[in-house]
Design a protein around this motif. Structure first.
Motif, PDB file in Angstrom:
ATOM      1  N   SER A   3       0.829  -1.248   0.039  1.00  0.00           N
ATOM      2  CA  SER A   3      -0.016  -0.006  -0.200  1.00  0.00           C
ATOM      3  C   SER A   3       1.082   1.187  -0.146  1.00  0.00           C
ATOM      4  O   SER A   3       0.585   2.091  -0.609  1.00  0.00           O
ATOM      5  CB  SER A   3      -0.840   0.164   1.247  1.00  0.00           C
ATOM      6  OG  SER A   3      -2.016  -0.963   1.095  1.00  0.00           O
ATOM      7  N   LEU A   4       1.953   1.367   0.843  1.00  0.00           N
ATOM      8  CA  LEU A   4       2.889   2.315   1.049  1.00  0.00           C
ATOM      9  C   LEU A   4       3.365   2.635  -0.533  1.00  0.00           C
ATOM     10  O   LEU A   4       3.433   3.787  -1.287  1.00  0.00           O
ATOM     11  CB  LEU A   4       3.869   2.101   1.876  1.00  0.00           C
ATOM     12  CG  LEU A   4       3.437   2.480   3.302  1.00  0.00           C
ATOM     13  CD1 LEU A   4       4.630   1.744   4.192  1.00  0.00           C
ATOM     14  CD2 LEU A   4       3.512   3.951   3.772  1.00  0.00           C
ATOM     15  N   PHE A   5       3.939   1.660  -1.266  1.00  0.00           N
ATOM     16  CA  PHE A   5       4.668   1.824  -2.428  1.00  0.00           C
ATOM     17  C   PHE A   5       3.770   1.968  -3.693  1.00  0.00           C
ATOM     18  O   PHE A   5       4.098   2.780  -4.546  1.00  0.00           O
ATOM     19  CB  PHE A   5       5.624   0.561  -2.706  1.00  0.00           C
ATOM     20  CG  PHE A   5       6.541   0.413  -1.534  1.00  0.00           C
ATOM     21  CD1 PHE A   5       6.899   1.388  -0.914  1.00  0.00           C
ATOM     22  CD2 PHE A   5       7.064  -0.734  -1.374  1.00  0.00           C
ATOM     23  CE1 PHE A   5       7.876   1.224   0.053  1.00  0.00           C
ATOM     24  CE2 PHE A   5       7.834  -1.024  -0.448  1.00  0.00           C
ATOM     25  CZ  PHE A   5       8.330  -0.026   0.475  1.00  0.00           C
ATOM     26  N   ARG A   6       2.297   1.753  -3.367  1.00  0.00           N
ATOM     27  CA  ARG A   6       1.505   2.128  -4.326  1.00  0.00           C
ATOM     28  C   ARG A   6       0.816   3.483  -4.223  1.00  0.00           C
ATOM     29  O   ARG A   6       0.413   3.946  -5.363  1.00  0.00           O
ATOM     30  CB  ARG A   6       0.266   0.943  -4.317  1.00  0.00           C
ATOM     31  CG  ARG A   6      -0.992   0.870  -5.385  1.00  0.00           C
ATOM     32  CD  ARG A   6      -1.380  -0.348  -5.408  1.00  0.00           C
ATOM     33  NE  ARG A   6      -2.219  -0.807  -4.202  1.00  0.00           N
ATOM     34  CZ  ARG A   6      -1.714  -1.759  -3.687  1.00  0.00           C
ATOM     35  NH1 ARG A   6      -1.085  -2.828  -4.261  1.00  0.00           N
ATOM     36  NH2 ARG A   6      -2.354  -1.983  -2.490  1.00  0.00           N
ATOM     37  N   THR A   7       0.777   3.899  -3.056  1.00  0.00           N
ATOM     38  CA  THR A   7       0.026   5.083  -2.845  1.00  0.00           C
ATOM     39  C   THR A   7       0.767   6.361  -2.614  1.00  0.00           C
ATOM     40  O   THR A   7       0.227   7.391  -3.245  1.00  0.00           O
ATOM     41  CB  THR A   7      -0.818   4.909  -1.443  1.00  0.00           C
ATOM     42  OG1 THR A   7      -1.594   3.505  -1.372  1.00  0.00           O
ATOM     43  CG2 THR A   7      -1.724   6.039  -1.111  1.00  0.00           C
ATOM     44  N   CYS A   8       1.842   6.238  -2.122  1.00  0.00           N
ATOM     45  CA  CYS A   8       2.757   7.397  -1.864  1.00  0.00           C
ATOM     46  C   CYS A   8       3.637   7.981  -3.136  1.00  0.00           C
ATOM     47  O   CYS A   8       3.815   7.365  -4.047  1.00  0.00           O
ATOM     48  CB  CYS A   8       3.679   7.132  -0.690  1.00  0.00           C
ATOM     49  SG  CYS A   8       2.914   7.025   0.744  1.00  0.00           S
ATOM     50  N   ALA A   9       3.750   9.365  -3.098  1.00  0.00           N
ATOM     51  CA  ALA A   9       4.621   9.935  -4.177  1.00  0.00           C
ATOM     52  C   ALA A   9       5.829   9.446  -4.167  1.00  0.00           C
ATOM     53  O   ALA A   9       6.542   8.881  -3.486  1.00  0.00           O
ATOM     54  CB  ALA A   9       4.591  11.497  -4.188  1.00  0.00           C
TER      55      ALA A   9
END
Length: 236
Positions: free
Chosen positions: A185-191
């Motif tokens: 989720s972090l790597f898919r969501t954050c800039a």
């Protein structure tokens, strides 16, 4: 009658020996006490046995305080203190009363004018922040984020926005068996330029603390942190 003192006694994270992370005065305090409140009585006894305690374990009184403890039960946990005996508060891991149900007992102790004495020991939250290289002047710990993917990623976008606006570090944790989902989720969501720190197995021999921009994380295989205690930090 004088009231006892409430000692907040940190314990090791994982299987790290107490002598490796707790100063001698902290261990000595825990060794001499006979009354404790702990998140888990079994693990508390294991900790006291490892010191070892000055008292036979069967003579040590341990009452549990966890997420299932009703507020109405808290006053009886203060009984040793009101009777003039010192009491130790022990978390399941790390520092008591920090992201821990023991905070409710500390609050009640203050209302009863009982002296509260926090002792030095490991805090996974602060150790992760110290080792991350992210901003330590302004930070917020959020505990657990939502477990459902859509809600979790919505929350991550909110935290990233907050981090940019406040120039602050956002800190959170996850149930270890969902660590991989959190990373995804972090790597898919954050800039791409948002920095993410993954701090795993703190104070253990297998400790790893890694901070990289999302774009760099995305070029590498996901770190193997499944079922390993991990603290996550981000700074936008």
């Amino acid at each position: 009658m004088n009231k006892g003192r409430l000692y907040l006694i940190p314990v090791p994270l994982g299987q790290t020996p107490a002598a490796a992370v707790l100063p001698a005065p902290v261990r000595a305090c825990a060794q001499r006490l006979r009354n404790f409140v702990a998140e888990n009585a079994k693990s508390a006894r294991a900790f006291l046995k490892s010191l070892p305690s000055d008292w036979p374990l069967q003579e040590i009184e341990i009452h549990e305080l966890n997420d299932h403890t009703a507020a109405s039960e808290l006053p009886r946990l203060l009984a040793p203190l009101l009777a003039g005996r010192d009491l130790g508060l022990i978390s399941e891991a790390g520092c008591p009363a920090v992201a821990d149900p023991g905070a409710a007992l500390v609050a009640l102790a203050h209302r009863e004018a009982i002296q509260v004495i926090p002792l030095v020991g490991p805090s996974s939250i602060l150790l992760a922040l110290m080792g991350s290289g992210l901003g330590g002047q302004c930070f917020t710990f959020h505990g657990y984020l939502p477990s459902a993917t859509q809600e979790r990623e919505k929350r991550l976008r909110e935290l990233e926005k907050q981090s940019r606006q406040e120039q602050s570090t956002q800190i959170f944790i996850e149930t270890p068996y969902r660590n991989r989902q959190m990373l995804e989720s972090l790597f898919r969501t954050c800039a791409p330029n948002t920095r993410i720190c993954v701090a795993t197995d703190l104070t253990l021999d297998s400790e790893q603390i890694r901070t990289r921009p999302v774009a760099e994380w995305q070029r590498q295989p996901l770190p193997e942190i499944s079922r390993r205690p991990t603290v996550f930090l981000l700074q936008g």
